[in-house]
Design a protein around this motif. Structure first.
Motif, PDB file in Angstrom:
ATOM      1  N   TRP A  78       0.669  -1.208   0.035  1.00 61.23           N
ATOM      2  CA  TRP A  78       0.035   0.058  -0.097  1.00 61.23           C
ATOM      3  C   TRP A  78       0.863   1.279  -0.067  1.00 61.23           C
ATOM      4  N   GLU A  80       0.973   5.125   0.744  1.00 61.12           N
ATOM      5  CA  GLU A  80       0.260   5.984   1.291  1.00 61.12           C
ATOM      6  C   GLU A  80       0.166   7.245   0.618  1.00 61.12           C
ATOM      7  N   SER A  81       1.157   7.716  -0.240  1.00 60.57           N
ATOM      8  CA  SER A  81       1.387   9.098  -1.025  1.00 60.57           C
ATOM      9  C   SER A  81       0.271   8.813  -2.118  1.00 60.57           C
ATOM     10  N   GLU A  82       0.323   7.812  -2.729  1.00 59.01           N
ATOM     11  CA  GLU A  82      -0.506   7.669  -3.723  1.00 59.01           C
ATOM     12  C   GLU A  82      -1.934   6.947  -3.440  1.00 59.01           C
ATOM     13  N   LEU A  83      -2.362   6.336  -2.296  1.00 55.91           N
ATOM     14  CA  LEU A  83      -3.507   6.224  -1.877  1.00 55.91           C
ATOM     15  C   LEU A  83      -4.003   4.977  -2.657  1.00 55.91           C
TER      16      LEU A  83
END
Length: 120
Positions: A78, A80-83
């Motif tokens: 996963w 986080e910056s790109e979700l």
């Protein structure tokens, strides 16, 4: 969007459990099954379902190894910056988003059990 939220984890005896994830007051990682039963699992093996399936209909989880070919594969994570779910390549390929690739990729194993015979 109606997305199924579920997890998997390995027990101390090496059995995969699938269901809802909880950390108890005692600090144990537990997977709760749909039927109400539960099992303690090794916390480092917890993986979340991506809501995606590979070309064979197998569910894809974080920490799975997925590949397009024997030469091009990587680990699901996963970002986080790109979700979004991405694939960290094993080799000299760029990171790629997982979305839209289910029809072309195959689950080859996971980082806890290794690669399937596909890669060996």
């Amino acid at each position: 969007m109606n997305r199924e939220i579920k997890f998997r984890g390995l027990t101390e005896t090496g059995i995969w459990c699938f269901g809802y994830y909880q950390v108890t007051k005692l600090g144990q990682s537990v997977i709760h099954f749909v039927d109400g039963m539960q099992s303690v699992v090794r916390p480092e093996t917890i993986g979340q379902y991506t809501s995606l399936e590979d070309k064979n209909g197998k569910e894809i989880y974080s920490s799975d190894f997925v590949g397009v070919s024997k030469e091009k594969y990587g680990e699901v994570y996963w970002d986080e910056s790109e979700l979004a779910w991405w694939v960290e390549p094993i080799g000299e390929y760029p990171n790629e988003p997982l979305r839209g690739k289910g029809h072309a990729i195959e689950v080859l194993g996971n980082k806890y059990e290794g690669l399937s015979e596909f890669r060996k």
